[in-house]
Design a protein around this motif. Structure first.
Motif, PDB file in Angstrom:
ATOM      1  N   ASN A 132       0.910  -1.103   0.155  1.00 28.16           N
ATOM      2  CA  ASN A 132      -0.088  -0.109   0.083  1.00 28.16           C
ATOM      3  C   ASN A 132       0.849   1.175  -0.118  1.00 28.16           C
ATOM      4  O   ASN A 132       1.842   1.290   0.485  1.00 28.16           O
ATOM      5  CB  ASN A 132      -0.978   0.030   1.178  1.00 28.16           C
ATOM      6  N   VAL A 133       0.375   2.210  -0.497  1.00 24.72           N
ATOM      7  CA  VAL A 133       0.927   3.607  -0.505  1.00 24.72           C
ATOM      8  C   VAL A 133      -0.274   4.646   0.122  1.00 24.72           C
ATOM      9  O   VAL A 133      -1.150   4.833  -0.512  1.00 24.72           O
ATOM     10  CB  VAL A 133       1.230   4.011  -2.086  1.00 24.72           C
ATOM     11  N   GLN A 134       0.411   5.178   1.066  1.00 28.04           N
ATOM     12  CA  GLN A 134      -0.702   6.080   1.959  1.00 28.04           C
ATOM     13  C   GLN A 134       0.035   7.504   2.404  1.00 28.04           C
ATOM     14  O   GLN A 134       1.084   7.511   2.404  1.00 28.04           O
ATOM     15  CB  GLN A 134      -1.220   5.454   2.942  1.00 28.04           C
ATOM     16  N   VAL A 135      -0.848   8.318   2.137  1.00 29.58           N
ATOM     17  CA  VAL A 135      -0.488   9.735   2.506  1.00 29.58           C
ATOM     18  C   VAL A 135      -0.389  10.034   4.040  1.00 29.58           C
ATOM     19  O   VAL A 135      -1.133   9.288   4.646  1.00 29.58           O
ATOM     20  CB  VAL A 135      -1.333  10.869   1.706  1.00 29.58           C
ATOM     21  N   PHE A 136       0.292  10.864   4.352  1.00 26.25           N
ATOM     22  CA  PHE A 136       0.333  11.161   5.938  1.00 26.25           C
ATOM     23  C   PHE A 136       0.812  12.879   5.935  1.00 26.25           C
ATOM     24  O   PHE A 136       1.512  13.419   5.084  1.00 26.25           O
ATOM     25  CB  PHE A 136       1.030  10.289   6.677  1.00 26.25           C
ATOM     26  N   ALA A 137       0.620  13.411   7.142  1.00 24.34           N
ATOM     27  CA  ALA A 137       1.260  14.573   7.613  1.00 24.34           C
ATOM     28  C   ALA A 137       1.099  14.587   8.954  1.00 24.34           C
ATOM     29  O   ALA A 137       0.247  14.158   9.813  1.00 24.34           O
ATOM     30  CB  ALA A 137       0.355  15.947   6.903  1.00 24.34           C
ATOM     31  N   THR A 138       2.132  15.462   9.514  1.00 24.14           N
ATOM     32  CA  THR A 138       2.087  15.567  11.130  1.00 24.14           C
ATOM     33  C   THR A 138       2.559  16.865  11.405  1.00 24.14           C
ATOM     34  O   THR A 138       2.769  17.757  10.866  1.00 24.14           O
ATOM     35  CB  THR A 138       3.367  14.718  11.590  1.00 24.14           C
ATOM     36  N   LYS A 139       1.810  17.387  12.492  1.00 28.97           N
ATOM     37  CA  LYS A 139       1.943  18.571  13.148  1.00 28.97           C
ATOM     38  C   LYS A 139       2.035  18.492  14.721  1.00 28.97           C
ATOM     39  O   LYS A 139       1.365  17.808  15.315  1.00 28.97           O
ATOM     40  CB  LYS A 139       0.701  19.542  12.807  1.00 28.97           C
ATOM     41  N   GLY A 140       2.833  19.306  15.191  1.00 33.97           N
ATOM     42  CA  GLY A 140       2.908  19.336  16.699  1.00 33.97           C
ATOM     43  C   GLY A 140       1.954  19.974  17.263  1.00 33.97           C
ATOM     44  O   GLY A 140       1.422  21.111  16.704  1.00 33.97           O
ATOM     45  N   GLY A 141       1.272  19.690  18.405  1.00 32.26           N
ATOM     46  CA  GLY A 141       0.182  20.144  19.119  1.00 32.26           C
ATOM     47  C   GLY A 141       0.274  19.869  20.523  1.00 32.26           C
ATOM     48  O   GLY A 141       1.116  19.275  21.113  1.00 32.26           O
TER      49      GLY A 141
END
Length: 411
Positions: free
Chosen positions: A100-109
């Motif tokens: 599988n190829v899947q998108v992601f993004a991360t952000k500090g909170g």
């Protein structure tokens, strides 16, 4: 007729064999083989099991290979977006065995409740995300659904739930600092629909899984911009090869990195388990072999008269040695049988009941994992039997030194 095997069976079945001087020594030798087999099986099953679980958990949070912008960002937070319009997305056609190829993004909170606050990594995923890992470790609720409109549902860990007293169905605020710190932060009100517990404390205490569209909106990205791609492969053994292939098939502005490159310290640590396993196997086989050599020597010395009679009747040294090797093979197989029975019982109890627990801060798992592969068990049994028999050839050489004239005594 194989008379050597016939004689070996008669010796084993004889009553005086069971009450002879060699009997307690033989029992000790069988016990040594059984104990050695149990120790080797536990070492292999738990050693490989721990390696497999750690790899699974690392890939569950990061994928096997991550594709991101080629920059100097070494943090867990994605800063610059990547376009979704890539040749390898949504399917990696130029590289085989890609799951599988899947998108992601991360952000500090920062999670803020009425009494507490804590920093977290807000990981955004989309509808293409493979939830297999989190489904396995889900302890409450359900997996979020990101197929429709922007969802405020999130998946949190049991660690965060316990520390901040946030339970299934609760709503709470997450604050995100803007690029200009003087401006008021973004606030997202989210709802807990699922709680997971992977036992990997380093990730459990940080990650909140949510809809990637929240990050896209806060970062002012378009719908086609994401933090990166996670690539899942079918077989972890091929990760180095697949990582190189993925790297060559991506644009020059993108960088691909396997989890082995991202967490080298952890993988160097778990690779040391192999050395420990091999060392335990060598020691246990040597101990079992030495005990069998002792037992066989006593058995031969106890049967010198029989050896002399067989020589007088025309048997050569090779045939007589075969008699005792058949006898020794029976004893080794008996030890292996009890070792397998006890070892598999212990391993199945641990696998299904988790009796032995571990410190997750040190081992990244809360209980000793068990990896059962019957090919390993079969090879271990065959290898132990062959090595013991090879070692037992040495004591049978004493048979050639026995003089039939001196050994045969008539009363």
């Amino acid at each position: 007729m194989n008379y050597e095997l016939f004689l070996a069976k008669r010796i084993i079945a004889a009553k005086q064999y069971k009450s002879s001087i060699s009997s307690p020594i033989i029992k000790i030798a069988i016990l040594a083989i059984a104990v050695g087999m149990v120790v080797m099986m536990i070492a292999i099953a738990t050693g490989f099991g721990l390696q497999q679980k750690i790899r699974e958990k690392l890939s569950g949070f990061n994928g096997h290979i991550q594709i991101t912008n080629f920059d100097n960002n070494n943090s867990e937070i994605t800063l610059e977006p990547v376009s979704k319009n890539q040749e390898f997305y949504p399917e990696f056609k130029n590289v085989s065995d890609i799951k599988n190829v899947q998108v992601f993004a991360t952000k500090g909170g920062i999670i803020r409740t009425e009494t507490d606050f804590e920093g977290i990594i807000f990981k955004g995923v989309a509808k293409d995300y493979d939830w297999t890992f989190f489904e396995e470790y889900l302890v409450e609720g359900k997996i979020p659904d990101f197929y429709g409109e922007v969802s405020n549902d999130v998946l949190i860990s049991k660690e965060i739930s316990n520390r901040l007293n946030i339970n299934l169905g609760d709503k709470f605020n997450i604050l995100f600092v803007k690029e200009n710190p003087s401006k008021a932060p973004w606030i997202r009100v989210v709802k807990v629909v699922g709680v997971y517990n992977s036992g990997f404390q380093e990730f459990d205490e940080n990650f909140v899984i949510a809809d990637i569209r929240h990050i896209q909106k806060m970062n002012r990205w378009t719908e086609d911009e994401v933090g990166g791609f996670e690539v899942l492969i079918n077989d972890f053994k091929d990760i180095k090869i697949k990582s190189d292939e993925v790297y060559t098939q991506t644009a020059s502005t993108l960088n691909s990195q396997s989890i082995m490159d991202k967490y080298p310290g952890i993988f160097e640590w778990i690779s040391l388990f192999d050395n420990n396993i091999y060392l335990i196997i060598v020691i246990m086989i040597l101990v079992a072999g030495i005990n069998m050599i002792t037992a066989l020597l006593v058995l031969i010395l106890e049967r010198t008269q029989m050896i002399g009679i067989l020589k007088a009747l025309g048997s050569n040294n090779v045939s007589i040695r075969k008699v005792f090797l058949y006898n020794a093979a029976y004893l080794v197989l008996k030890g292996l049988f009890w070792g397998n029975l006890i070892g598999l019982t212990i391993l199945f109890i641990q696998k299904y009941f988790g009796v032995i627990t571990l410190n997750p801060e040190t081992y990244y798992v809360s209980e000793a994992p068990v990896y059962l592969d019957f090919w390993y068990i079969i090879l271990l049994n065959i290898g132990t039997l062959l090595l013991c028999l090879i070692m037992l050839i040495i004591p049978t050489l004493i048979i050639s030194k026995i003089d039939p004239v001196k050994s045969i005594k008539f009363e």
